[in-house]
Every structure is written in C-alpha cells, then in structure tokens.
Write an enzyme that holds these catalytic residues in place. Structure first.
Site, PDB file in Angstrom:
ATOM      1  N   GLY A  11       9.751  10.764  -8.971  1.00  0.00           N
ATOM      2  CA  GLY A  11       8.691  11.341  -8.037  1.00  0.00           C
ATOM      3  C   GLY A  11       7.410  10.567  -8.653  1.00  0.00           C
ATOM      4  O   GLY A  11       7.167  10.563  -9.883  1.00  0.00           O
ATOM      5  N   SER A  12       6.542  10.114  -7.514  1.00  0.00           N
ATOM      6  CA  SER A  12       5.383   9.286  -8.002  1.00  0.00           C
ATOM      7  C   SER A  12       4.185   9.946  -7.261  1.00  0.00           C
ATOM      8  O   SER A  12       3.193   8.950  -6.741  1.00  0.00           O
ATOM      9  CB  SER A  12       5.573   7.797  -7.713  1.00  0.00           C
ATOM     10  OG  SER A  12       5.885   7.871  -6.373  1.00  0.00           O
ATOM     11  N   TRP A  15       1.099  14.210  -9.207  1.00  0.00           N
ATOM     12  CA  TRP A  15       1.791  14.759 -10.700  1.00  0.00           C
ATOM     13  C   TRP A  15       2.527  14.046 -11.533  1.00  0.00           C
ATOM     14  O   TRP A  15       2.331  13.590 -12.501  1.00  0.00           O
ATOM     15  CB  TRP A  15       2.026  16.343 -10.489  1.00  0.00           C
ATOM     16  CG  TRP A  15       2.390  17.050 -11.671  1.00  0.00           C
ATOM     17  CD1 TRP A  15       3.472  18.140 -11.609  1.00  0.00           C
ATOM     18  CD2 TRP A  15       1.836  17.157 -12.728  1.00  0.00           C
ATOM     19  NE1 TRP A  15       3.297  18.776 -12.699  1.00  0.00           N
ATOM     20  CE2 TRP A  15       2.310  18.234 -13.833  1.00  0.00           C
ATOM     21  CE3 TRP A  15       0.739  16.280 -13.591  1.00  0.00           C
ATOM     22  CZ2 TRP A  15       2.110  18.330 -15.125  1.00  0.00           C
ATOM     23  CZ3 TRP A  15       0.424  16.669 -15.110  1.00  0.00           C
ATOM     24  CH2 TRP A  15       1.272  17.626 -15.677  1.00  0.00           C
ATOM     25  N   LYS A 121       6.754  22.880  -9.210  1.00  0.00           N
ATOM     26  CA  LYS A 121       6.366  24.375  -9.153  1.00  0.00           C
ATOM     27  C   LYS A 121       6.977  24.984  -7.921  1.00  0.00           C
ATOM     28  O   LYS A 121       5.950  25.064  -6.738  1.00  0.00           O
ATOM     29  CB  LYS A 121       4.780  24.427  -9.214  1.00  0.00           C
ATOM     30  CG  LYS A 121       4.342  23.843 -10.664  1.00  0.00           C
ATOM     31  CD  LYS A 121       2.766  23.915 -10.775  1.00  0.00           C
ATOM     32  CE  LYS A 121       2.224  23.711 -12.334  1.00  0.00           C
ATOM     33  NZ  LYS A 121       0.922  23.975 -12.415  1.00  0.00           N
ATOM     34  N   ALA A 154      -3.738  17.602 -11.540  1.00  0.00           N
ATOM     35  CA  ALA A 154      -3.581  16.364 -12.022  1.00  0.00           C
ATOM     36  C   ALA A 154      -4.549  15.441 -12.174  1.00  0.00           C
ATOM     37  O   ALA A 154      -4.734  14.696 -13.366  1.00  0.00           O
ATOM     38  CB  ALA A 154      -2.351  15.841 -11.137  1.00  0.00           C
ATOM     39  N   LYS A 205       2.333  31.692  -8.521  1.00  0.00           N
ATOM     40  CA  LYS A 205       0.901  31.644  -8.715  1.00  0.00           C
ATOM     41  C   LYS A 205       0.258  30.746  -7.668  1.00  0.00           C
ATOM     42  O   LYS A 205      -0.634  31.025  -6.860  1.00  0.00           O
ATOM     43  CB  LYS A 205       0.502  30.817  -9.947  1.00  0.00           C
ATOM     44  CG  LYS A 205       1.037  29.392 -10.124  1.00  0.00           C
ATOM     45  CD  LYS A 205       0.130  28.429  -9.694  1.00  0.00           C
ATOM     46  CE  LYS A 205       0.787  26.847  -9.670  1.00  0.00           C
ATOM     47  NZ  LYS A 205       0.151  25.901  -9.249  1.00  0.00           N
ATOM     48  N   ARG A 270      -5.003  22.797  -4.395  1.00  0.00           N
ATOM     49  CA  ARG A 270      -4.745  22.540  -3.068  1.00  0.00           C
ATOM     50  C   ARG A 270      -4.263  23.740  -2.439  1.00  0.00           C
ATOM     51  O   ARG A 270      -4.595  23.926  -0.930  1.00  0.00           O
ATOM     52  CB  ARG A 270      -3.968  21.250  -2.896  1.00  0.00           C
ATOM     53  CG  ARG A 270      -2.454  21.451  -3.302  1.00  0.00           C
ATOM     54  CD  ARG A 270      -1.787  20.180  -3.007  1.00  0.00           C
ATOM     55  NE  ARG A 270      -0.415  20.110  -3.262  1.00  0.00           N
ATOM     56  CZ  ARG A 270       0.161  19.481  -4.602  1.00  0.00           C
ATOM     57  NH1 ARG A 270      -0.608  18.942  -5.307  1.00  0.00           N
ATOM     58  NH2 ARG A 270       1.395  19.523  -4.584  1.00  0.00           N
ATOM     59  N   LYS A 297       2.400  17.703  -0.338  1.00  0.00           N
ATOM     60  CA  LYS A 297       2.968  19.063   0.244  1.00  0.00           C
ATOM     61  C   LYS A 297       2.229  20.347  -0.164  1.00  0.00           C
ATOM     62  O   LYS A 297       2.041  20.232  -1.486  1.00  0.00           O
ATOM     63  CB  LYS A 297       4.384  19.117   0.160  1.00  0.00           C
ATOM     64  CG  LYS A 297       5.307  17.970   0.715  1.00  0.00           C
ATOM     65  CD  LYS A 297       5.140  18.104   2.173  1.00  0.00           C
ATOM     66  CE  LYS A 297       5.769  16.798   2.882  1.00  0.00           C
ATOM     67  NZ  LYS A 297       5.423  17.042   4.366  1.00  0.00           N
ATOM     68  N   GLN A 299       2.657  23.825  -1.367  1.00  0.00           N
ATOM     69  CA  GLN A 299       3.998  24.809  -2.017  1.00  0.00           C
ATOM     70  C   GLN A 299       3.816  26.282  -1.578  1.00  0.00           C
ATOM     71  O   GLN A 299       4.787  27.018  -1.257  1.00  0.00           O
ATOM     72  CB  GLN A 299       4.090  24.571  -3.454  1.00  0.00           C
ATOM     73  CG  GLN A 299       4.557  23.187  -3.692  1.00  0.00           C
ATOM     74  CD  GLN A 299       5.695  22.796  -3.192  1.00  0.00           C
ATOM     75  OE1 GLN A 299       6.710  23.479  -3.050  1.00  0.00           O
ATOM     76  NE2 GLN A 299       5.853  21.426  -2.776  1.00  0.00           N
TER      77      GLN A 299
END
Length: 358
Positions: A11-12, A15, A121, A154, A205, A270, A297, A299
């Site tokens: 994953g890039s 975060w 998360k 991040a 959260k 966000r 995205k 969440q």
C-alpha cells in the site's frame, strides 16, 4: 550467519508512504534487517509517468504524499507478489474494502516465516458480527498478525510533528521487533496485547468523526462537538462490549488508538472534513470523495453502514442512537439536524473487561 529480515509495505497511499518514510529510516539502524524496503504501488500514471518510476527516481510519492521525500532505500514495485515474496515482515496498509483481493493475490507466495502488521483502520461488520483486518489476514495467509493504530494523521507525521501510536501484538518478543521498525523520537510507539481492541478503536472512531463533521457543517460550535465526541466514544465502548464479549480491554480505549485517535480524527481527519462538506453542499458522500480526496477512500461512511447492519439485525438500535442517526443521515436522507434525536442515553452501567494487572 542468519539471513537478514526484510520489510515489505503493501500500500502506497498517504499513510503507506508515511510508514515507508519511517521504516526506511529505521531499518538502516537495525543490524538484523536488510536496508531495502519494498513498497507495493498500485500502478497509475501521474503527469504521463508511471508512479513507480517517479518514486524510484525522485524518491517522492508526488500523488499521495507530495512534498515529502522517501528514503532512497524504499523501492516501489508494481507487482504485489514480487514485493512480498521474500519479506519476513509485511506491513498491510490499504483501504479495508480491497484487502481480500490483495491477500488472495499474494497467498501461496510468502515465506513460511513471514508475519504481518495491519495499519488498516476498518473492520468487516455484518449482521453476523465483527471480523477484524488481522483476523482476515491470518485466516487467508496463516501467518501471525499484529495491528497498529493511533492518533496518526499522516501528513503531520510526515512533517515529523510529535505524536503517539499503539501496536497491538499478542507476542511480546514480536511486539519489540515491530516497535523497532516504527518508533522514532517524533513517532512514539506503545505496545499492548489487545490486538482486536486496537483495531476496533481504529475503525469505529471514523464513524464518530462523521458525526463531528456534521456538527461543524451545522456551525454549532465546540460545546456541541464535544458532546457528540463523548457520546460517540461511549457508544464505541458499548459496541465493543456487545460485539466482542471479553476480548477487548477497557484500558485500550485510553491508548493513542482510543480516545486520542477519536479526538484528532474529529478535528483534523478526512472523514470529518467530508461530513462537513456533505452538510454545506448537499452533495452525496461518493461525489465528495471523488472531488476532494485525490484517490483516497472514505472509511467512516462505509463503516457507519456496516455498524448499522449489525445493530439493526441485533435489535439494539435504541442503545446506539448516535450511530443510528449518523447512518440515517448518510444513507436515508434524514436532515443533519436530526443527529441529536434520542441522545439522552444512560451509559453508567456499561462495563468492559478489566485490564490485566502487572
């Protein structure tokens, strides 16, 4: 001489790239780790160039973490199998709705000694119950899995502003290794044994942050926002008690992954930002995600739907008025001002698992 451990980051995004900055610097100080850190990058064109080529030549993820250099020992790889096949320590940091496809892709291509840590998360919550990301990773790959979550925006970490995070790991010796990969003077890591609790806090959260964003969009001020944060935090604890039984410890909610992450996400994340714009503009969440998140995205919106599916099928929506109201505003077209409906709930008898004494 024992072979060196190797780290791979799957994953890039914002975060994942921030994690790569930290780990890329730390492995050079760890004699039992190889200096090279591979990072799997979903290939896309940015300004007519492949993102992997940009990262490997400019040492910067110009799309998801612009303005922050990556260490030159971080190597972008467009193939997930190639990135992960020789790694002993795998960092998984992609949106939770894409996790199963990625795991199926790399399944059968890992070292027998590999282990992973989830920075995701999110959880899979349905009418049948809760499945965490570590459980999904372990079930698919049959390797040990830890979790990391905290009050971790991040961009602030990339700017090396002091913060804390929490690693949940059931094996103390392995927790020490993970801590050595992530801990820095500005990114302080605390380890706990409550893996599921760390993940649970990190996912829930985001729903509270959506509620906080509605308050900001309505322009109702800090007192009202603090009330929504408090009620949301208590509903998180209540849902943990209901959905997991004795598996989540109360002390986990006081770690960075708990209360601290709720606070920072409700003021700077966000999910809060898009919820505020949702109120101000009236645009659908999906449209705002496309317009404002640069490929990232949202969440909290997804998790709100998953949480409601569980509490509705369990017949306990009246015990979670805030989570229910957030769902109905997001998905059923109710006015944001209805967020206050039914919030006079008594939490005084809620109890969770006592923390183990030391």
């Amino acid at each position: 001489m024992a072979p060196l451990n190797k780290v791979c980051i799957l994953g890039s995004g914002n975060w994942g790239s921030t994690a790569a900055r930290i780990i890329g610097g730390n492995v050079r100080k760890l004699p039992n780790f190889d200096d090279t850190v591979k990072i799997w990058v979903y290939e896309e064109l940015v300004g007519g160039k492949k993102l992997t080529e940009i990262i490997n030549t400019q040492h910067e993820n110009v799309k998801y973490l612009p303005g922050h250099k990556l260490p030159d020992n971080v190597v972008a790889v467009p193939d997930a199998i190639e990135a992960a096949k020789d790694a002993t320590h795998i960092v998984v940091v992609i949106p939770h709705q894409f996790i199963q496809h990625l795991l199926d892709t790399i399944h059968g291509h890992l070292l027998p000694s590999a282990r992973a840590i989830s920075l995701i998360k999110g959880m899979a919550i349905s009418s049948q119950g809760m499945t965490t990301m570590t459980q999904i990773i372990h079930r698919t790959l049959a390797i040990p899995v830890a979790s990391l979550s905290g009050a971790n925006i991040a961009n602030e970490i990339a700017e090396e502003k002091y913060c804390e995070t929490t690693i949940g790991c059931s094996e103390p010796d392995e927790a020490i290794v993970w801590r050595s990969l992530f801990n820095t003077p500005y990114f302080q890591v605390n380890c706990v044994g409550d893996v599921i609790g760390v993940e649970f806090c990190g996912a829930l959260k985001n729903v509270v942050a959506v509620g906080a964003g509605f308050i900001d969009g309505l322009g109702l001020g800090n007192n009202t926002k603090a009330a929504i944060i408090r009620i949301g935090f208590l509903e998180m604890r209540r849902l943990a008690m209901h959905i997991s039984g004795a598996r989540i410890q109360d002390s986990t909610f006081m770690e960075s992954c708990g209360m601290a992450d709720v606070i920072t996400t409700c003021y700077g994340g966000r999910n809060r930002r898009l919820a505020e714009e949702f109120v101000k503009t009236g645009k659908p969440m999906s449209q705002l995600e496309q317009e404002l998140l640069n490929g990232q995205k949202l969440q909290g919106y997804l998790t709100a739907g998953e949480v409601y599916s569980y509490i509705d099928s369990s017949g306990i929506t009246d015990h979670f008025p805030l989570f229910t109201n957030i769902y109905e505003i997001c998905y059923e077209g109710k006015l944001p001002s209805t967020i206050f409906d039914g919030l006079n709930v008594d939490f005084s008898r809620d109890t969770l698992t006592p923390s183990p004494t030391t």
